[in-house]
Structures are given as structure tokens and as C-alpha cells.
Design an enzyme around this catalytic site. Structure first.
Site, short mmCIF file in Angstrom:
data_model
loop_
_atom_site.label_atom_id
_atom_site.label_comp_id
_atom_site.label_asym_id
_atom_site.label_seq_id
_atom_site.Cartn_x
_atom_site.Cartn_y
_atom_site.Cartn_z
N GLY A 100 6.45 -79.65 34.21
CA GLY A 100 5.07 -80.06 34.50
C GLY A 100 4.97 -80.73 35.85
CB SER B 289 10.41 -82.46 27.59
OG SER B 289 10.81 -83.57 26.81
CB ILE C 97 12.05 -84.43 31.36
CG1 ILE C 97 13.08 -83.91 30.35
CG2 ILE C 97 12.56 -84.25 32.78
CD1 ILE C 97 13.37 -82.43 30.49
CB VAL D 167 6.97 -91.14 44.82
CG1 VAL D 167 7.46 -92.03 43.72
CG2 VAL D 167 8.09 -90.22 45.32
CB ALA E 284 0.65 -88.66 51.94
CE LYS F 21 -1.40 -88.00 55.97
NZ LYS F 21 -0.22 -87.27 55.48
CB VAL G 230 18.29 -70.06 30.12
CG1 VAL G 230 17.56 -68.95 30.88
CG2 VAL G 230 17.69 -71.43 30.44
CG LEU H 244 11.08 -82.17 43.87
CD1 LEU H 244 11.35 -83.41 43.03
CD2 LEU H 244 11.21 -82.48 45.36
CB THR I 222 5.65 -80.86 54.30
OG1 THR I 222 6.92 -81.51 54.28
CG2 THR I 222 5.08 -80.92 55.71
#
Length: 498
Positions: free
Chosen positions: A13, A39, A42, A47, A50, A78, A186, A331, A342
């Protein structure tokens, strides 16, 4: 895989998961089912507060009401990032979303400006930038003007956790199914290696045709399952850790992000309606976590609201961000420090790119290759822009900044720097996220001065040049006195929220 994609499964999520689910369901509402698996056990990093201006297009495409969005996500405006102590301790400059002056199609404004400087002009480049003037005055409103010289591009600061919640409600109304659970196994096709099923700890089995991996740094599908590998860029970008902490809001909400350089890293301050987001990005070679935390906590502008949170990372990207039937978003696809805000944009561009190359009648290797090529170029261009801030510095107070100045930078960045130093010329690469005005502001702000300028700037006489600059400065200044304060604008938007 020759079967049409009928079901997309989003694993994870947070901002990346819910942005992916919302956008894909909006774009292909009657053609695909979208199920998001997450979940509550988790946590998310949460953070990334921006953004940059394309987020407005993303929200508009989804049909999100701006006033409701600002209210629900505690968003603020911004206009820019203020870089403090980056060139030298005690000096600062802005990277705004606007542009100085007014360019013509064949000669950018800064060439006229640098010619005038050689003639004795004693003005800052930013004196001709409306975003800068509004940011310094703490004011904002959307200016409706015919003249593009009065454009004032903007983005938002917002609470990433609240944005994810907002998008979850939005997505579920469109028909996205959310399943609570943690993946235990998996299952892949024995012949193709494609992911076919996620087995949850509860025993529930989630099947899909296409999987979006939003599982964070772990990369449960793209790395732990498909082993795509990682391209490490830490030899260029030394920072490998961050510490984040929220603090009480300030009485006056500034319409820009602050980036404050310290001896072994840099600190962010992001103003929200209900609090400030703070953090420090640093290299373990120059700060211990305790040293970094001490620097951060001693430089907060307001009382902390929680304990500091340490985040470890490696700068770089997955070698393949789309492999088989898995696309990594957020990520799980890579990480670049948040110096130019970015992170959320890379989520947006990944899912928009997927929409352009969506595997309608099955996954095509040429579409996958194109997706990966575009992703690689985008990451490299942003990487170069971030390195620019570090390598062009004049600080002599720490080994960290000396090491940054001596980096063996990518040839692509070296070419840009040397060309600007010689002639003031800046050429934007195809699809580069950052415009010429962005490259200009950082190079000029970090102290680079071109030896020459475009000779087209000589078409004006000295008096015509002075008159033109004076006129542009006046035009840029005129709206400022009429603008409401940033906080007044926010209150007016909140009051209009449905």
C-alpha cells in the site's frame, strides 16, 4: 505470455501502492480488475512529503477536487526549495518551479542577464523570478493572466500517509479491492517464470495476470522472487542513511521547502498544516547515526512530536524495473535521495509509463524493453541533477564537502557543467524531468559563472537591454502586493472543500 491482462495485483500500500491502483483503475476502469494486497502489520516509510508540479496533473486526471485534497492531506503550497549552506556556509539560493525573466524562442533570458552583468548590472537572477518573489513574501494565489511571464508553477507539501488514505478511499469507490494480509509464498509458472499467485499467511490465494511490486526496499517480487539485480550509485551519492522526525507547526507556513546543508549531510524542513516534516540525510562515513540525530534535533525550529526514525538506503536502481509480469514501483524500483523531491514523482512517472505501454493482449518483450529504457534514462537524468548540487560547492569546512567536490562524475553531467561554464548554454535532454531553468538555478546558485553568453543577446543596444530587464523586473513585482498570504490562501481553499 499471450493472454490478455484482465487482473492487476498491487502488492503493498502506502503512497506507491495506492497511486498505482488509483491510476490504473481510472485509466482502464472497464477492462481490468485491480486488487491491492497490504498488511497493517507492515509499516510504510511515509516521509515523502514534498512534490513537484506534475503531481497536479496526476490529481487532475484522477478527478480529485483540489480543495478537498488540500484539506484531507493537510497540504500546503510549494513554490521552491531554498538551499542553505550548499555553496558556502551562510549563503543560500532558491530552486524555484518558475523561471527568471522571459525567454524568446532562440535565446534564453539568462544570456541577456549575463551580458548585463558584464556591463555592471548589480541584480540577482532571482529578482526576475515570480516564484522566488512570492516565496520570499510568504504569499500565494493562482494568478490568472494571459502573459506567460506571470506563470507561477507550484506543487504541494502533504502528509504522505494521509495521501495514501485519501487515495485508498478514492480507489475503493472506483472498484479497487483491498485485501488485508501478508505474503507467505510467491508461486511462479514453471515454464515462463511469470508470477501467478500470492499465497497469504491466512491461506488465501491471490491470482493475477500483472503484478505491481510496491513492497518497498525489500522488492519481494522484483528482487527476492525474480532477482533482477541492483545498480549501485553510492560511489556518486555517498549518503546512505536518513533520520526523520515530525515537529510542531510554525505560526507562519512558508510556501517552500528548506534544504539546509551541514558538515556531513543535509537537513530538510517541510511545512504542513498540522506539523513540520524534518529529517537529515547523511553518509555513515562522515556522521554516526547519533551525530546525525544530534545535528537534526539541535536544528529543529519547533518541538518534536515523536522519536526520530532511522532509515537506511542504498542509492541506485533495479537493473530491470519491468521483468516478466512484474513492474516495480516506488522504493522497490530504486532510490534517489529526496533532495529535489522526486520520490513521489518517480511513482507517478512509473505508473503513467505503464499506462502508455499497458499489455492489452499480453506482455510484449518490445514494450518491456521500452519501459525499462525510459526508466533507466529517467533515473540517470535525475541522478545527474542531484550530483550537481554536491560536486559544485565551495565549502572548505569539512571532509564531506571536499570529497563531494572531488567526485568522478558521470560524463553526461561533466558535459553539461563545462558547456555552461564556457558559454552559458544549457540544453535539456529529451524527456529530462528538469527544465533549463532548473539546471540554471542550481548551477548559478552553486556559484558557476559562464565566461560567455549567446551572441544573440547583443542584438539589443545597452540601453535597450537595461530597459528590457527593468520592465521585466517591474512586471514580476506587480502581482506580489495583491496576493494573499500563504496561510490565507490555504484557509480559503479549506473552506471551499466539499
Amino acid at each position: 505470455m499471450n493472454n490478455a491482462v484482465k487482473k492487476v495485483v498491487v502488492l503493498g500500500g502506502g503512497t506507491s501502492g495506492w497511486m498505482s491502483a488509483a491510476f490504473l483503475k481510472k485509466m482502464f476502469s472497464h477492462q481490468i480488475d485491480v486488487e491491492l494486497v497490504e498488511s497493517d502489520a507492515i509499516g510504510t516509510i511515509g516521509v515523502g512529503e514534498a512534490t513537484i508540479p506534475p503531481i497536479r496533473l496526476f490529481n487532475n486526471v484522477l478527478g480529485i477536487n483540489e480543495a478537498e485534497f488540500i484539506k484531507e492531506t493537510k497540504a500546503t503550497i510549494k513554490l521552491a526549495i531554498k538551499f542553505e549552506n550548499w555553496k558556502n556556509v551562510g549563503e543560500s539560493y532558491y530552486h524555484t518551479f518558475g523561471a527568471a525573466g522571459k525567454s524568446n524562442p532562440f535565446c534564453h533570458f539568462h544570456h541577456y542577464y549575463y551580458r548585463a552583468k558584464q556591463l555592471g548590472l548589480d541584480k540577482s537572477l532571482w529578482d526576475y523570478d515570480l516564484n522566488y518573489l512570492a516565496a520570499e513574501a510568504g504569499k500565494f494565489a493562482q494568478i490568472k493572466a494571459q502573459d506567460p511571464v506571470l506563470d507561477m508553477p507550484f506543487a504541494y507539501h502533504f502528509d504522505a500517509g494521509l495521501y495514501a488514505q485519501f487515495l485508498r478511499k478514492f480507489s475503493e469507490k472506483m472498484g479497487v479491492k483491498r485485501t488485508e494480509g501478508m505474503v507467505e509464498q510467491v508461486l511462479q509458472n514453471h515454464n515462463s517464470g511469470f508470477v501467478e499467485k500470492l499465497v497469504l499467511k491466512s491461506g488465501e490465494v491471490i491470482e493475477g495476470d500483472l503484478f505491481i511490486d510496491c513492497s518497498g526496499f525489500k522488492g519481494l517480487l522484483i528482487q527476492e522472487t525474480l532477482a533482477t539485480g541492483f545498480e549501485d550509485w553510492s560511489h556518486w551519492l555517498h549518503s546512505d542513511s536518513a533520520i526523520a522526525v515530525p515537529s510542531e507547526r510554525l505560526e507562519k507556513t512558508l510556501p517552500y521547502t528548506r534544504s539546509i546543508a551541514h558538515a556531513g549531510g543535509w537537513q530538510w524542513r517541510i511545512p504542513l498544516q498540522h506539523r513540520n516534516g524534518n529529517g537529515i540525510v547523511f553518509s555513515h562515513r562522515h556522521y554516526t547515526p547519533q551525530q546525525a540525530e544530534d545535528v537534526l534535533m539541535s536544528n529543529l525550529d519547533s518541538k518534536p512530536l515523536a522519536d526520530p526514525m532511522l532509515i537506511r538506503f542504498t542509492t541506485g536502481r533495479r537493473r530491470k524495473q519491468w521483468h516478466k509480469n512484474v513492474i516495480a514501483v516506488g522504493l522497490s524500483s530504486g532510490f534517489l535521495e529526496p533532495l529535489e523531491s522526486t520520490s513521489i514523482h518517480l511513482i507517478q512517472s512509473a505508473v503513467v509509463r505503464l499506462a502508455h505501454l499497458f499489455p492489452h493482449q499480453g506482455i510484449n518483450e518490445h514494450d518491456v524493453a521500452e519501459y525499462n529504457k525510459q526508466s533507466e534514462i529517467e533515473y540517470q537524468q535525475i541522478r545527474d541533477f542531484i550530483i550537481l548540487h554536491y560536486v559544485v560547492n565551495e565549502r572548505t569546512d569539512s571532509l564531506y564537502w571536499k570529497a563531494m567536490r572531488e567526485l568522478d562524475i558521470p560524463d553526461s553531467l561533466r558535459h553539461k557543467i563545462e558547456m555552461f561554464k564556457a558559454s552559458g548554454r544549457i540544453f535539456r535532454e529529451q524527456n529530462d524531468l528538469f527544465l533549463e531553468s532548473s539546471w540554471l538555478q542550481v548551477m548559478a546558485g552553486q556559484g558557476l559563472e559562464p565566461r560567455d553568453y549567446n551572441p544573440q543577446a547583443n542584438q539589443l543596444s545597452e540601453q535597450q537591454l537595461i530597459d528590457m530587464l527593468s520592465r521585466i523586473e517591474q512586471i514580476k513585482q506587480e502581482p506580489i502586493s495583491q496576493l494573499p498570504s500563504h496561510d490565507e490562501f490555504l484557509q480559503s481553499m479549506i473552506s471551499r472543500a466539499p
